[in-house]
Design an enzyme around this catalytic site. Structure first.
Site, PDB file in Angstrom:
ATOM      1  N   HIS A 186     -63.140  22.080  65.799  1.00 49.11           N
ATOM      2  CA  HIS A 186     -62.206  22.618  66.791  1.00 49.11           C
ATOM      3  C   HIS A 186     -61.853  24.051  66.413  1.00 49.11           C
ATOM      4  O   HIS A 186     -61.654  24.359  65.226  1.00 49.11           O
ATOM      5  CB  HIS A 186     -60.950  21.735  66.820  1.00 49.11           C
ATOM      6  CG  HIS A 186     -59.837  22.334  67.611  1.00 49.11           C
ATOM      7  ND1 HIS A 186     -60.012  22.823  68.892  1.00 49.11           N
ATOM      8  CD2 HIS A 186     -58.527  22.539  67.302  1.00 49.11           C
ATOM      9  CE1 HIS A 186     -58.866  23.299  69.330  1.00 49.11           C
ATOM     10  NE2 HIS A 186     -57.957  23.134  68.394  1.00 49.11           N
ATOM     11  N   ASN A 195     -58.017  29.707  71.104  1.00 54.38           N
ATOM     12  CA  ASN A 195     -57.988  28.245  71.037  1.00 54.38           C
ATOM     13  C   ASN A 195     -57.856  27.707  72.464  1.00 54.38           C
ATOM     14  O   ASN A 195     -56.772  27.761  73.050  1.00 54.38           O
ATOM     15  CB  ASN A 195     -56.809  27.802  70.166  1.00 54.38           C
ATOM     16  CG  ASN A 195     -56.669  26.289  70.079  1.00 54.38           C
ATOM     17  OD1 ASN A 195     -57.374  25.546  70.755  1.00 54.38           O
ATOM     18  ND2 ASN A 195     -55.747  25.833  69.244  1.00 54.38           N
ATOM     19  N   CYS A 227     -55.963  18.737  71.164  1.00 56.50           N
ATOM     20  CA  CYS A 227     -57.167  19.395  70.617  1.00 56.50           C
ATOM     21  C   CYS A 227     -58.151  18.421  69.966  1.00 56.50           C
ATOM     22  O   CYS A 227     -59.303  18.782  69.714  1.00 56.50           O
ATOM     23  CB  CYS A 227     -56.755  20.479  69.637  1.00 56.50           C
ATOM     24  SG  CYS A 227     -55.705  21.713  70.439  1.00 56.50           S
TER      25      CYS A 227
HETATM   26  N1  COA Z   1     -47.920  38.870  65.498  1.00 51.81           N
HETATM   27  C1  COA Z   1     -47.275  39.476  64.507  1.00 51.81           C
HETATM   28  N2  COA Z   1     -46.503  38.827  63.622  1.00 51.81           N
HETATM   29  C2  COA Z   1     -46.396  37.506  63.761  1.00 51.81           C
HETATM   30  C3  COA Z   1     -47.040  36.791  64.784  1.00 51.81           C
HETATM   31  C4  COA Z   1     -47.830  37.533  65.684  1.00 51.81           C
HETATM   32  N3  COA Z   1     -48.482  36.958  66.690  1.00 51.81           N
HETATM   33  N4  COA Z   1     -46.743  35.477  64.666  1.00 51.81           N
HETATM   34  C5  COA Z   1     -45.927  35.368  63.605  1.00 51.81           C
HETATM   35  N5  COA Z   1     -45.709  36.591  63.063  1.00 51.81           N
HETATM   36  C6  COA Z   1     -44.887  36.932  61.908  1.00 51.81           C
HETATM   37  C7  COA Z   1     -43.741  35.968  61.720  1.00 51.81           C
HETATM   38  O1  COA Z   1     -42.636  36.333  62.480  1.00 51.81           O
HETATM   39  C8  COA Z   1     -43.483  36.093  60.234  1.00 51.81           C
HETATM   40  O2  COA Z   1     -42.742  37.266  60.016  1.00 51.81           O
HETATM   41  P1  COA Z   1     -41.613  37.318  58.855  1.00 51.81           P
HETATM   42  O3  COA Z   1     -42.373  37.081  57.570  1.00 51.81           O
HETATM   43  O4  COA Z   1     -41.062  38.681  58.991  1.00 51.81           O
HETATM   44  O5  COA Z   1     -40.654  36.224  59.172  1.00 51.81           O
HETATM   45  C9  COA Z   1     -44.856  36.325  59.649  1.00 51.81           C
HETATM   46  O6  COA Z   1     -45.680  36.824  60.724  1.00 51.81           O
HETATM   47  C10 COA Z   1     -45.490  35.073  59.085  1.00 51.81           C
HETATM   48  O7  COA Z   1     -45.330  34.035  60.054  1.00 51.81           O
HETATM   49  P2  COA Z   1     -45.973  32.613  59.855  1.00 51.81           P
HETATM   50  O8  COA Z   1     -45.714  31.795  61.077  1.00 51.81           O
HETATM   51  O9  COA Z   1     -45.556  32.074  58.537  1.00 51.81           O
HETATM   52  O10 COA Z   1     -47.522  33.046  59.803  1.00 51.81           O
HETATM   53  P3  COA Z   1     -48.770  32.245  59.359  1.00 51.81           P
HETATM   54  O11 COA Z   1     -49.464  32.954  58.292  1.00 51.81           O
HETATM   55  O12 COA Z   1     -48.462  30.784  59.149  1.00 51.81           O
HETATM   56  O13 COA Z   1     -49.694  32.350  60.658  1.00 51.81           O
HETATM   57  C11 COA Z   1     -50.375  31.020  62.519  1.00 51.81           C
HETATM   58  C12 COA Z   1     -49.243  31.826  61.886  1.00 51.81           C
HETATM   59  C13 COA Z   1     -49.814  30.449  63.810  1.00 51.81           C
HETATM   60  C14 COA Z   1     -51.538  31.953  62.813  1.00 51.81           C
HETATM   61  C15 COA Z   1     -50.833  29.905  61.549  1.00 51.81           C
HETATM   62  O14 COA Z   1     -49.711  29.263  60.997  1.00 51.81           O
HETATM   63  C16 COA Z   1     -51.703  28.895  62.217  1.00 51.81           C
HETATM   64  O15 COA Z   1     -52.755  29.196  62.750  1.00 51.81           O
HETATM   65  N6  COA Z   1     -51.288  27.622  62.151  1.00 51.81           N
HETATM   66  C17 COA Z   1     -52.022  26.555  62.801  1.00 51.81           C
HETATM   67  C18 COA Z   1     -51.649  26.516  64.243  1.00 51.81           C
HETATM   68  C19 COA Z   1     -52.644  25.745  65.040  1.00 51.81           C
HETATM   69  O16 COA Z   1     -53.758  25.570  64.667  1.00 51.81           O
HETATM   70  N7  COA Z   1     -52.197  25.325  66.225  1.00 51.81           N
HETATM   71  C20 COA Z   1     -53.040  24.653  67.143  1.00 51.81           C
HETATM   72  C21 COA Z   1     -53.400  23.307  66.654  1.00 51.81           C
HETATM   73  S1  COA Z   1     -54.561  22.624  67.715  1.00 51.81           S
END
Ligand code: COA
Length: 349
Positions: free
Chosen positions: A276, A306, A113
């Site tokens: 990004h 993304n 990215c």
């Molecule tokens: N739908 C519903 N629930 C979801 C889910 C989805 N798509 N993805 C994760 N969850 C749940 C998890 O299972 C977790 O449940 P639990 O509390 O019962 O265990 C809860 O939501 C929180 O998960 P978590 O992974 O801690 O969520 P988050 O707030 O960190 O959000 C992202 C997840 C991926 C949206 C976030 O971490 C993010 O955007 N990170 C950066 C990733 C990124 O930019 N990647 C590309 C880089 S170029």
């Protein structure tokens, strides 16, 4: 001193948009969860048989037409993708052949990215050395291939229900699966005798964080593709979302400040912060930590998700075509991606 101008741009989003509700048919997720955590409402997926070079071709044709140039005018292609058509060779030569300019050097950049930052630096060097006067930069992704399901019909309204196994696998991987989408963006850069162009660049790579976002499969395995690899789901991305989020919101404000200071400009003087599009919450946090007003940080993630290497050229194309981005403006480009690779660039466009 050589500089460059963006003289053309194009974008291509394949197929129909898939909404968060569509994804909810194959995994346990909801429109509300995805919108709140990421700002994404829909994304595109290319049909089977299409690869990054096919999407790139459509965006490249539009960029060349926009600039009034022909494929034969190109001196270089910089092809950014993390989902190449094949394990090897890269997609750049395939694009050159499809465009009808075989023989033009085509460099694939595997910087995920953050690739646009690396491409800007390479382009700047090629212009300064006199090796090129007209460079096509592509960002193109066909990420549908690493989605954690095979039953695409299940995503269609009224389509067949996924098997329990398929639903559970998609749900296990929902963290990344709701984020990524397909698309291509193309920028045509042309050398100028004196600026504008790249004013500064703060650029970093750090492989210590490999396991926070990567595909475990690869040439360390023998063979590199096998039923066992698929059974262990090692062909699917692994992402520690929270960790990646933390890297982005700490490293990027530092890079933005450094790039602005190296360019001799204040953050107030920047017209646009073109970030990004990984997650709206990431960009909001960076904006707040940097004291930048919301109207200077454009977003289109709601419509495309993304698209990895393609987000920045797609956004630049939208902004050029709707008149927001104008020649002479100061732009800060910022990105972080798998690798990790990250940084910020200041350009006068
Ligand atoms: N739908 C519903 N629930 C979801 C889910 C989805 N798509 N993805 C994760 N969850 C749940 C998890 O299972 C977790 O449940 P639990 O509390 O019962 O265990 C809860 O939501 C929180 O998960 P978590 O992974 O801690 O969520 P988050 O707030 O960190 O959000 C992202 C997840 C991926 C949206 C976030 O971490 C993010 O955007 N990170 C950066 C990733 C990124 O930019 N990647 C590309 C880089 S170029």
């Amino acid at each position: 001193m050589a500089g460059f101008r963006i003289t053309g741009s194009g974008r291509y989003l394949p197929g129909r948009p898939y909404t968060n509700q569509d994804l909810g048919r194959i995994m346990d997720t909801s429109d509300e969860w995805v919108r709140q955590r990421t700002g994404i409402e829909q994304r595109h997926f290319c049909p089977e048989g299409q690869g990054a070079s096919d999407l790139a071709l459509e965006a490249a044709k539009l960029a060349l037409a926009d600039a009034g140039r022909q494929p034969a005018d190109l001196d270089y292609i910089l092809f950014n993708t993390m989902t190449p058509d094949h394990f090897f060779p890269g997609s750049g030569p395939l694009l050159g052949a499809a465009l009808g300019c075989p023989g033009v050097p085509a460099l694939d950049l595997r910087m995920q990215c953050a690739a646009m930052l690396f491409s800007l630096q390479v382009a700047d060097g090629l212009f300064r050395s006199g090796a090129a006067s007209t460079i096509l930069i592509i960002g193109a992704e066909a990420q549908a291939g690493f989605m954690p399901w095979t039953n695409w019909a299940a995503l269609e309204p009224g389509g067949p229900k996924p098997s329990v196994e398929e639903y559970e696998r998609a749900t296990r991987h929902r963290g990344y699966a709701v984020i990524f989408g397909d698309g291509a963006g193309a920028l045509l850069l042309e050398r100028t005798d004196e600026g504008p162009g790249l004013l500064s660049l703060d650029l970093h790579s750090d492989g210590r964080y490999l396991d926070q976002l990567y595909i475990p499969a690869g040439y360390r395995k023998r063979p590199y593709v096998s039923g066992e690899i698929v059974a262990r789901e090692e062909h699917l991305p692994q992402m520690l979302g929270r960790e990646v989020f933390k890297h982005a919101v700490t490293k990027l404000p530092t890079s933005v400040r450094k790039a602005c200071s190296d360019a001799g400009v204040t953050l107030d003087q920047i017209d646009w912060f073109i970030a990004h599009q990984a997650n709206d919450r990431i960009n909001e946090t960076i904006r707040e930590r940097s004291g930048v007003p919301a109207e200077k940080v454009p977003s289109n993630i709601a419509r495309y998700g993304n698209t990895s290497t393609a987000t920045i050229p797609i956004l630049v194309d939208e902004m050029r075509r709707d008149g927001r981005l104008k020649a002479g403006q100061l732009v800060c480009v910022l990105a972080l991606g798998a690798g990790l690779n990250w940084g910020a660039a200041v350009l006068r466009i």
